[in-house]
Design a protein around this motif. Structure first.
Motif, mmCIF file in Angstrom:
data_model
loop_
_atom_site.group_PDB
_atom_site.id
_atom_site.type_symbol
_atom_site.label_atom_id
_atom_site.label_comp_id
_atom_site.label_asym_id
_atom_site.label_seq_id
_atom_site.Cartn_x
_atom_site.Cartn_y
_atom_site.Cartn_z
ATOM 1 N N ASP A 197 50.944 47.076 22.085
ATOM 2 C CA ASP A 197 51.887 45.987 21.850
ATOM 3 C C ASP A 197 51.378 45.145 20.677
ATOM 4 O OD1 ASP A 197 54.022 44.324 22.151
ATOM 5 O OD2 ASP A 197 53.201 43.207 23.843
ATOM 6 N N GLU A 198 52.292 44.632 19.869
ATOM 7 C CA GLU A 198 51.940 43.824 18.692
ATOM 8 C C GLU A 198 50.945 44.576 17.811
ATOM 9 O OE1 GLU A 198 50.635 39.959 19.895
ATOM 10 O OE2 GLU A 198 52.268 39.715 21.319
ATOM 11 N N ILE A 199 51.326 45.790 17.415
ATOM 12 C CA ILE A 199 50.440 46.659 16.648
ATOM 13 C C ILE A 199 50.091 46.060 15.283
ATOM 14 C CG2 ILE A 199 52.364 47.939 15.631
ATOM 15 C CD1 ILE A 199 49.027 49.478 16.745
ATOM 16 N N GLU A 200 50.935 45.160 14.763
ATOM 17 C CA GLU A 200 50.659 44.584 13.436
ATOM 18 C C GLU A 200 49.399 43.729 13.434
ATOM 19 O OE1 GLU A 200 53.002 41.448 15.552
ATOM 20 O OE2 GLU A 200 53.093 43.629 15.371
ATOM 21 N N SER A 201 49.014 43.193 14.591
ATOM 22 C CA SER A 201 47.793 42.381 14.649
ATOM 23 C C SER A 201 46.537 43.241 14.596
ATOM 24 C CB SER A 201 47.780 41.548 15.943
ATOM 25 O OG SER A 201 47.725 42.393 17.078
ATOM 26 N N LEU A 202 46.685 44.521 14.927
ATOM 27 C CA LEU A 202 45.533 45.426 14.956
ATOM 28 C C LEU A 202 45.342 46.172 13.647
ATOM 29 C CD1 LEU A 202 43.335 46.531 16.879
ATOM 30 C CD2 LEU A 202 44.942 48.330 17.541
#
Length: 289
Positions: free
Chosen positions: A134-139
Motif C-alpha cells: 500500500d502507498e508504494i510511492e513512499s517506498l
C-alpha cells in the motif's frame, strides 16, 4: 470404520495458518466481487491475471505462458483500490501478505533493505501468495530528486526492491500487488516489463456504476418509497465510490437520529430528506460540491 479423507485435509488447511507468515498474517475480510459496484473491466483483468493462473495452471503451462508478476492499481482516493485488493485476496484463496510502504522505512543504514528482503522471502515461503504494497510511492520514489544522504538512501531501497522483483531468484507463485494515488511519484524503472507488467487505472464511476454502488450500500437498509437510486446516481456526478459510501453512512445516521428523537414512524426508514441533508453535510463540512 473411520477413515481420513482428502476432504478432511482440505478442511484442516482452512484452520492452520502458514508458519512462514504467522507473525504478519492478517485475516482477509469477507469481501467478494459482488460487493464492488462497476469496475467490471478492472475486475476481469485481475481475475485473468491472478485467479486463472492459479485455477488453470496446467493450461498456462501448455501454452508456455507465465502470468504477470506485478500488478499496479492507481487512481484518485475513493475509487475502490483497497476494496478491489481485499476482494481479490478473498476470491483467489491464496495467502495474503499486506505491507504498508512507510512501515518498511528505517533511519538505520541497511534496515530498510533488510525489511524488503524479509517480506519477499516470506512471500516465497508461503507461496502461492499475494504480496500487497500500500502507498508504494513512499517506498520507491523517483530517483534523482533528493540530494546528499537522502539520495543514497533512496537509491539503495529502490535497487533492493528491483532486485527482489526481477533478480536472479524467480518469484514463483508470488504476485506483487501495489496501489497508489500518485503514479507520477513512482520510479519509472518499476513500470518496465518484468516488474509491474499490468498497470490499471481506476476511473471515477459513471452513472451506471454509481447506481450499482448505491444498490450495494443500500441493499440491507430500510428504504422509504421516495428514495430513488436512479436520482441519487444522477446527483452524484463526479463523485467517487468512497464519497457515495460516506453519503449513505451519513444519511443512515441522520435517519437513526430522526427516528430516536421523534419516533413518528412505526419502523425507522431512510428517506430522501436524509440524503438531501447528507449532501449538504458533504458540501459544507468536507468541501465537496
Amino acid at each position: 470404520s473411520m477413515n481420513v479423507s482428502m476432504e478432511n485435509f482440505l478442511d484442516a488447511l482452512k484452520e492452520v495458518e502458514p508458519s512462514a507468515i504467522r507473525e504478519i498474517f492478517v485475516e482477509v475480510p469477507d469481501v467478494t466481487w459482488d460487493d464492488i459496484g462497476g469496475l467490471d473491466t478492472i475486475k476481469e483483468e485481475l481475475i485473468e491475471a491472478v485467479q486463472w493462473p492459479l485455477k488453470y495452471s496446467e493450461i498456462y503451462e501448455k501454452f508456455n505462458i507465465t502470468p504477470p508478476q506485478g500488478i499496479l492499481l492507481y487512481g484518485s482516493s475513493g475509487t475502490g483500490k483497497t476494496l478491489l485488493v481485499r476482494a481479490l485476496a478473498h476470491e483467489s484463496g491464496v495467502n495474503f501478505i499486506p505491507v504498508k510502504g512507510p512501515s518498511l522505512m528505517s533511519k538505520y543504514v541497511g534496515e530498510s533493505e533488510r525489511a524488503i528482503r524479509d517480506v519477499f522471502r516470506k512471500a516465497k515461503q508461503a507461496s502461492p501468495s499475494i504480496l500487497y504494497f500500500d502507498e508504494i510511492e513512499s517506498l520507491v520514489p523517483i530517483r534523482g530528486r533528493d540530494s546528499g544522504a537522502g539520495a543514497s538512501f533512496t537509491e539503495r531501497v529502490i535497487s533492493q526492491f528491483l532486485a527482489e522483483m526481477s533478480g536472479i531468484e524467480e518469484l514463483k507463485s508470488v504476485t506483487v500487488l501495489a496501489t497508489t494515488n500518485r503514479i507520477d511519484l513512482i520510479d519509472p524503472a518499476l513500470l518496465s516489463s518484468g516488474r509491474f507488467d499490468v498497470v490499471l487505472e481506476l476511473p471515477l464511476p459513471d452513472r451506471e456504476a454509481r447506481g450499482k454502488i448505491f444498490k450495494i450500500h443500500l441493499r440491507q437498509k430500510p428504504l422509504a418509497k421516495d428514495v430513488k437510486i436512479e436520482k441519487l446516481a444522477i446527483q452524484t456526478e463526479g463523485r467517487s465510490g468512497g464519497d457515495i459510501a460516506l453519503l449513505c453512512r451519513k444519511a443512515s445516521a441522520l435517519a437513526i437520529r430522526d427516528y430516536l428523537k421523534n419516533k413518528k414512524w412505526k419502523v425507522p426508514l431512510l428517506q430522501n430528506k436524509h440524503f438531501e441533508a447528507a449532501f449538504v453535510f458533504l458540501r459544507d463540512h468536507l468541501g465537496k460540491n
